[in-house]
Design an enzyme around this catalytic site. Structure first.
Site, PDB file in Angstrom:
ATOM      1  N   ARG A 112       0.823  -1.219   0.000  1.00 43.04           N
ATOM      2  CA  ARG A 112       0.000   0.000   0.000  1.00 43.04           C
ATOM      3  C   ARG A 112       0.853   1.263   0.000  1.00 43.04           C
ATOM      4  O   ARG A 112       0.477   2.256  -0.626  1.00 43.04           O
ATOM      5  CB  ARG A 112      -0.921  -0.005   1.209  1.00 43.04           C
ATOM      6  CG  ARG A 112      -2.045  -0.999   1.017  1.00 43.04           C
ATOM      7  CD  ARG A 112      -2.976  -0.975   2.181  1.00 43.04           C
ATOM      8  NE  ARG A 112      -4.238  -1.585   1.803  1.00 43.04           N
ATOM      9  CZ  ARG A 112      -5.097  -2.099   2.657  1.00 43.04           C
ATOM     10  NH1 ARG A 112      -4.835  -2.072   3.945  1.00 43.04           N
ATOM     11  NH2 ARG A 112      -6.221  -2.623   2.239  1.00 43.04           N
ATOM     12  N   LYS A 151     -18.101 -15.778   3.039  1.00 43.35           N
ATOM     13  CA  LYS A 151     -19.392 -15.203   3.439  1.00 43.35           C
ATOM     14  C   LYS A 151     -20.282 -14.855   2.260  1.00 43.35           C
ATOM     15  O   LYS A 151     -20.019 -13.891   1.545  1.00 43.35           O
ATOM     16  CB  LYS A 151     -19.138 -13.928   4.243  1.00 43.35           C
ATOM     17  CG  LYS A 151     -18.955 -14.177   5.709  1.00 43.35           C
ATOM     18  CD  LYS A 151     -19.336 -12.915   6.455  1.00 43.35           C
ATOM     19  CE  LYS A 151     -19.141 -13.065   7.933  1.00 43.35           C
ATOM     20  NZ  LYS A 151     -18.671 -11.843   8.535  1.00 43.35           N
ATOM     21  N   GLY A 193      -8.136  -8.862  -0.112  1.00 49.27           N
ATOM     22  CA  GLY A 193      -6.982  -9.246   0.704  1.00 49.27           C
ATOM     23  C   GLY A 193      -6.594 -10.705   0.611  1.00 49.27           C
ATOM     24  O   GLY A 193      -5.422 -11.040   0.433  1.00 49.27           O
ATOM     25  N   GLY A 204     -13.157  -3.752   0.318  1.00 48.90           N
ATOM     26  CA  GLY A 204     -14.544  -3.283   0.297  1.00 48.90           C
ATOM     27  C   GLY A 204     -14.819  -2.284  -0.811  1.00 48.90           C
ATOM     28  O   GLY A 204     -15.860  -2.350  -1.477  1.00 48.90           O
TER      29      GLY A 204
HETATM   30  P1  AMP Z   1     -13.775 -13.729   2.334  1.00 48.23           P
HETATM   31  O1  AMP Z   1     -13.212 -12.750   3.317  1.00 48.23           O
HETATM   32  O2  AMP Z   1     -15.270 -13.863   2.404  1.00 48.23           O
HETATM   33  O3  AMP Z   1     -13.251 -13.536   0.919  1.00 48.23           O
HETATM   34  O4  AMP Z   1     -13.268 -15.157   2.824  1.00 48.23           O
HETATM   35  C1  AMP Z   1     -11.925 -15.546   2.844  1.00 48.23           C
HETATM   36  C2  AMP Z   1     -11.823 -16.739   3.738  1.00 48.23           C
HETATM   37  O5  AMP Z   1     -12.654 -17.789   3.256  1.00 48.23           O
HETATM   38  C3  AMP Z   1     -10.434 -17.351   3.850  1.00 48.23           C
HETATM   39  O6  AMP Z   1      -9.929 -17.082   5.123  1.00 48.23           O
HETATM   40  C4  AMP Z   1     -10.679 -18.850   3.646  1.00 48.23           C
HETATM   41  O7  AMP Z   1     -10.017 -19.644   4.604  1.00 48.23           O
HETATM   42  C5  AMP Z   1     -12.175 -18.978   3.810  1.00 48.23           C
HETATM   43  N1  AMP Z   1     -12.749 -20.132   3.106  1.00 48.23           N
HETATM   44  C6  AMP Z   1     -12.646 -20.428   1.794  1.00 48.23           C
HETATM   45  N2  AMP Z   1     -13.264 -21.594   1.535  1.00 48.23           N
HETATM   46  C7  AMP Z   1     -13.779 -22.052   2.690  1.00 48.23           C
HETATM   47  C8  AMP Z   1     -14.527 -23.208   3.059  1.00 48.23           C
HETATM   48  N3  AMP Z   1     -14.860 -24.143   2.153  1.00 48.23           N
HETATM   49  N4  AMP Z   1     -14.894 -23.342   4.355  1.00 48.23           N
HETATM   50  C9  AMP Z   1     -14.553 -22.403   5.258  1.00 48.23           C
HETATM   51  N5  AMP Z   1     -13.847 -21.280   4.972  1.00 48.23           N
HETATM   52  C10 AMP Z   1     -13.461 -21.105   3.703  1.00 48.23           C
END
Ligand code: AMP
Length: 383
Positions: free
Chosen positions: A20, A183, A339, A362
Site C-alpha cells: 500500500r 461469506k 486481501g 470493500g
Molecule cells: P472472504 O473474506 O469472504 O473472501 O473469505 C476468505 C476466507 O474464506 C479465507 O480465510 C478462507 O479460509 C475462507 N474459506 C474459503 N473456503 C472455505 C470453506 N470451504 N470453508 C470455510 N472457509 C473457507
C-alpha cells in the site's frame, strides 16, 4: 494527500507488507519533482477513536523516509496550531505525515470542523486512498468541501478505476468472474452485479455450499448461510434464464474438523456426510474451472477456493491462481482483488503474473456492485 498506509505491522512494529505504501509513491514523487511539498494523512488499524501505541503512524516514518530518500517529518497531532506551523515551514520537496487520523472519532464521524482543520494544512487536496474510497470520512469526503477548485484523484486511485473499468466495461469476451471466500452475505451483491456483465461465473470456496444446499444437495457440516438460501435459488434461476454460464464445484475435499491435521476424504459436492465439512474444491472441479479460465479473455477473481491458509486445503486456490496466470500469459487481461486472494497469490509467488492486482477490498467490491463511492463523488462534484 489522503493515502491508505493501513499496512500490517509485526510485534516489533516492522512493516510486513509494504504494497500500500509503495503504490502511493508515484503520486508523492510527482509533487516533489514539481517542487511541491507533501502532507500525508492516513489511518492505521482500528484504534476506535483513542490513542493506541501500536497504531501510531510514527512506526511507518523510518520506512517512508528510506523509500523517499528524505527525512519525513512527523506531526504527532493531526490538527492544531503546532501542526499548522509545521505545514507552513515545509520547504519545497519536503514531506510530512500526520498521526493516525482515527485516533479521534471525528474522522469516521465525517466531522466538518475536523475536516476544516485538516484542510488548513494544504493548498490542494489529493485523494489517493482507494482502500477507503467507499467511506465518507472527514479526510476522504468532507475535506473536499474546503477545496472546491483544488481537489483531485491521485495516480493510484486513477489506475484502480481505469483497470476495474477496463474489466467491467471494455473487456474482451469471454469474460469470466471467479468468486470465492467464506461469506455469501458479503458476496451476494457482487454476484448479482456480475451476472449482468459476465459470460461465465465461477463460484467456489465456502460460499458455494449455500448454493449447493439451495439445489437440494447434502453439505454435511460445511459453511452455510441459511438466510441466503432463497437468494441463492433466485440467482440459480436467473442464470437459467440468461446466457450466463454458472459453474459450481462438482467435488470437494472434506475434513472431519476445521483443522489442517483433520482426517481428509474426497467426495461429490452434494453428498457430504454429516460430521464432515468441505474445505477445498476437488480435482475434477479444479479441472473444469481451469478449462473455463483458460478460454477466457477477461478475468476477475475475488476470494479463495478453499481454506488456503491450511496446507491441506490450498490446492484448489493454487490451481485457480495457476490457471489465471496461464491465461494472462496467453493474452487475457486479469484483475485480482481482495486481501485473501492477494495473500494467496503472494504466498505462491504469482502476483507478478496477473495483469492488475487491486489492493482495495470493500471499495473494490462496492465499485463493481455499481455503487457510487462517496470520496470519488466528493472529488468529481461540489459537496
Ligand atoms: P472472504 O473474506 O469472504 O473472501 O473469505 C476468505 C476466507 O474464506 C479465507 O480465510 C478462507 O479460509 C475462507 N474459506 C474459503 N473456503 C472455505 C470453506 N470451504 N470453508 C470455510 N472457509 C473457507
Amino acid at each position: 494527500m489522503r493515502v491508505d498506509f493501513n499496512v500490517p505491522l509485526n510485534d516489533k512494529f516492522e512493516i510486513v507488507d509494504n504494497t500500500r505504501i509503495v503504490n502511493a509513491i508515484p503520486t508523492i514523487r510527482k509533487i516533489l519533482a514539481d517542487g511541491g511539498s507533501v502532507i500525508l494523512m492516513t489511518h492505521l488499524g482500528r484504534p476506535k477513536g483513542k490513542y493506541v501505541e501500536k497504531y501510531s503512524v510514527k512506526h511507518i516514518v523510518p520506512y517512508l523516509s528510506k523509500l523517499l530518500e528524505t527525512d519525513v517529518r512527523f506531526a504527532s497531532k493531526c490538527i492544531g496550531e503546532e501542526t499548522i506551523e509545521m505545514s507552513k515551514s515545509l520547504q519545497p520537496r519536503e514531506v510530512m505525515i500526520l498521526e493516525n487520523l482515527r485516533f479521534t472519532n471525528d474522522e469516521t464521524d465525517n466531522n466538518e470542523e475536523f475536516a476544516s482543520q485538516l484542510a488548513k494544512l494544504g493548498d490542494v487536496y489529493i485523494m489517493n486512498a482507494f482502500g477507503t474510497a467507499h467511506r465518507a470520512h472527514a479526510s476522504t469526503y468532507m475535506i473536499a468541501k474546503f477545496f472546491p477548485d483544488d481537489k483531485m484523484l491521485g495516480y493510484l486511485v486513477e489506475s484502480e478505476i481505469n483497470n476495474i473499468d477496463r474489466v467491467l466495461y471494455k473487456g474482451e469476451k469471454p469474460f469470466t468472474a471467479i468468486v470465492g471466500g467464506s461469506k455469501v452475505s458479503t458476496k451476494i451483491d457482487i454476484i448479482r452485479a456480475l451476472m449482468e456483465k459476465v459470460d461465465n461465473l465461477i463460484i467456489g470456496g465456502g460460499i458455494a455450499f449455500t448454493f449447493i444446499k439451495a439445489m437440494g444437495g447434502r453439505i454435511g457440516d460445511s459453511l452455510v448461510e441459511e438466510d441466503y438460501i432463497p437468494v441463492a435459488k433466485d440467482i440459480l434461476e436467473q442464470a437459467m434464464k440468461t446466457d450466463v454460464k454458472l459453474y459450481l464445484p462438482i467435488d470437494c475435499v472434506i475434513a472431519n474438523k476445521f483443522d489442517n491435521n483433520a482426517k481428509i476424504k474426497h467426495c461429490k459436492i452434494n453428498e457430504i456426510p454429516n460430521g464432515w465439512m468441505g474445505l477445498d474444491i476437488g480435482i475434477k472441479t479444479a479441472e473444469t474451472f481451469t478449462k473455463v479460465i483458460e478460454k477466457s479473455n477477461t478475468l476477475l477473481w475475488n476470494g479463495p477456493m478453499g481454506v488456503f491458509e491450511m496446507d491441506h486445503f490450498c490446492n484448489g486456490t493454487i490451481k485457480i491462481a495457476l490457471a489465471v496466470s496461464r491465461s494472462t500469459d496467453f493474452g487475457a487481461f486479469s484483475l485480482v482483488g481482495g486481501g485473501d486472494s492477494i495473500a494467496a497469490l503472494n504466498k505462491y509467488g504469482m502476483a507478478h503474473k496477473i495483469s492488475y492486482v487491486s489492493t482495495a477490498g470493500g471499495a473494490l467490491l462496492e465499485y463493481i456492485e455499481g455503487k457510487e463511492l462517496p470520496s470519488l463523488r466528493a472529488i468529481r462534484t461540489r459537496i
